[in-house]
Design a protein around this motif. Structure first.
Motif, PDB file in Angstrom:
ATOM      1  N   LEU A  85       0.824  -1.204   0.000  1.00 23.10           N
ATOM      2  CA  LEU A  85       0.000   0.000   0.000  1.00 23.10           C
ATOM      3  C   LEU A  85       0.865   1.263   0.000  1.00 23.10           C
ATOM      4  O   LEU A  85       0.533   2.249  -0.654  1.00 23.10           O
ATOM      5  CB  LEU A  85      -0.979  -0.018   1.181  1.00 23.10           C
ATOM      6  CG  LEU A  85      -2.071  -1.091   1.076  1.00 23.10           C
ATOM      7  CD1 LEU A  85      -2.828  -1.223   2.386  1.00 23.10           C
ATOM      8  CD2 LEU A  85      -3.023  -0.796  -0.074  1.00 23.10           C
ATOM      9  N   ARG A  86       2.004   1.228   0.713  1.00 24.81           N
ATOM     10  CA  ARG A  86       2.935   2.367   0.662  1.00 24.81           C
ATOM     11  C   ARG A  86       3.471   2.551  -0.751  1.00 24.81           C
ATOM     12  O   ARG A  86       3.591   3.675  -1.242  1.00 24.81           O
ATOM     13  CB  ARG A  86       4.083   2.184   1.652  1.00 24.81           C
ATOM     14  CG  ARG A  86       3.788   2.809   2.996  1.00 24.81           C
ATOM     15  CD  ARG A  86       4.983   2.838   3.932  1.00 24.81           C
ATOM     16  NE  ARG A  86       5.269   1.468   4.368  1.00 24.81           N
ATOM     17  CZ  ARG A  86       6.429   0.845   4.195  1.00 24.81           C
ATOM     18  NH1 ARG A  86       7.433   1.456   3.635  1.00 24.81           N
ATOM     19  NH2 ARG A  86       6.598  -0.386   4.611  1.00 24.81           N
ATOM     20  N   ALA A  87       3.798   1.447  -1.418  1.00 19.89           N
ATOM     21  CA  ALA A  87       4.296   1.524  -2.796  1.00 19.89           C
ATOM     22  C   ALA A  87       3.217   2.072  -3.728  1.00 19.89           C
ATOM     23  O   ALA A  87       3.519   2.832  -4.654  1.00 19.89           O
ATOM     24  CB  ALA A  87       4.776   0.150  -3.256  1.00 19.89           C
ATOM     25  N   MET A  88       1.965   1.713  -3.475  1.00 24.44           N
ATOM     26  CA  MET A  88       0.860   2.253  -4.275  1.00 24.44           C
ATOM     27  C   MET A  88       0.782   3.771  -4.112  1.00 24.44           C
ATOM     28  O   MET A  88       0.616   4.491  -5.090  1.00 24.44           O
ATOM     29  CB  MET A  88      -0.477   1.636  -3.847  1.00 24.44           C
ATOM     30  CG  MET A  88      -0.703   0.232  -4.328  1.00 24.44           C
ATOM     31  SD  MET A  88      -1.180   0.141  -6.044  1.00 24.44           S
ATOM     32  CE  MET A  88      -2.914   0.450  -5.931  1.00 24.44           C
ATOM     33  N   VAL A  89       0.911   4.243  -2.889  1.00 27.56           N
ATOM     34  CA  VAL A  89       0.886   5.687  -2.638  1.00 27.56           C
ATOM     35  C   VAL A  89       2.039   6.356  -3.390  1.00 27.56           C
ATOM     36  O   VAL A  89       1.847   7.360  -4.082  1.00 27.56           O
ATOM     37  CB  VAL A  89       0.963   6.011  -1.123  1.00 27.56           C
ATOM     38  CG1 VAL A  89       1.196   7.494  -0.892  1.00 27.56           C
ATOM     39  CG2 VAL A  89      -0.309   5.557  -0.416  1.00 27.56           C
ATOM     40  N   ALA A  90       3.238   5.777  -3.276  1.00 28.81           N
ATOM     41  CA  ALA A  90       4.414   6.357  -3.933  1.00 28.81           C
ATOM     42  C   ALA A  90       4.268   6.369  -5.450  1.00 28.81           C
ATOM     43  O   ALA A  90       4.774   7.272  -6.117  1.00 28.81           O
ATOM     44  CB  ALA A  90       5.676   5.588  -3.524  1.00 28.81           C
ATOM     45  N   SER A  91       3.556   5.392  -5.998  1.00 33.45           N
ATOM     46  CA  SER A  91       3.427   5.296  -7.456  1.00 33.45           C
ATOM     47  C   SER A  91       2.459   6.326  -8.035  1.00 33.45           C
ATOM     48  O   SER A  91       2.433   6.546  -9.237  1.00 33.45           O
ATOM     49  CB  SER A  91       2.980   3.896  -7.866  1.00 33.45           C
ATOM     50  OG  SER A  91       1.598   3.718  -7.624  1.00 33.45           O
ATOM     51  N   LEU A  92       1.672   6.969  -7.183  1.00 36.36           N
ATOM     52  CA  LEU A  92       0.664   7.902  -7.683  1.00 36.36           C
ATOM     53  C   LEU A  92       1.258   9.137  -8.339  1.00 36.36           C
ATOM     54  O   LEU A  92       0.688   9.673  -9.276  1.00 36.36           O
ATOM     55  CB  LEU A  92      -0.274   8.330  -6.548  1.00 36.36           C
ATOM     56  CG  LEU A  92      -1.217   7.273  -6.004  1.00 36.36           C
ATOM     57  CD1 LEU A  92      -2.025   7.847  -4.854  1.00 36.36           C
ATOM     58  CD2 LEU A  92      -2.131   6.734  -7.093  1.00 36.36           C
TER      59      LEU A  92
END
Length: 161
Positions: A85-92
């Motif tokens: 989920l942290r990686a998803m946030v960073a990918s935004l």
């Protein structure tokens, strides 16, 4: 090369890489050698990786440039995992389009983090129609902030078990 041919070649490259990934959890490739193998320019390989091996589709991509450069593609098990989920946030990034938001919501629904109904409701709130107020960049920035809040809330819930 015509658009139809380029799309078909992208499909072939994607299928080739995914076939390798069914055997191994990750692969390291040299962009130039894959391009040579398929008789395409290296930027075609970049295009396939950037558009078809996204975090939202369950892949982490790491790229190292230079003479010994490589592209590493790793399958990840998306879910309520904090790191994912942290990686998803960073990918935004800073500006998220409506279609990018839909892709994120679809991924969250596929992984059981949202119901189909929740996906539909949140999608309506993040839609172009809902966030149209004259400035596309501000709308995309707001969409990013809203999605970030959603992902962080899901992280918080996953930590609490």
């Amino acid at each position: 090369m015509g658009q139809m041919t380029a799309d078909n070649m992208s499909d072939c490259i994607e299928q080739y890489l995914k076939a390798i990934l069914t055997k191994d959890k990750h692969i390291e490739i040299k962009r130039a050698s894959i391009a040579e193998q398929f008789d395409v320019v290296p930027s075609q390989i970049n295009y396939v990786i950037k558009t078809r091996f996204t975090l939202q589709r369950g892949y982490l991509v790491e790229s190292k440039r230079g003479g010994r450069g490589y592209i590493r593609i790793e399958q990840v098990a998306p879910g309520a995992d904090d790191a994912y989920l942290r990686a998803m946030v960073a990918s935004l990034g800073d500006l998220t389009t409506s279609s990018q938001a839909d892709e994120v919501l679809d991924c969250l629904m596929q992984k059981g983090l949202l119901t189909k109904h929740e996906q539909s409701l949140i999608g309506a709130l993040l839609s172009t129609e809902a966030l149209t107020f004259g400035n596309v960049q501000k709308a995309n920035a707001l969409r990013t902030r809203l999605l970030t809040q959603l992902l962080n809330r899901l992280r918080f819930e996953s930590e609490r078990g």
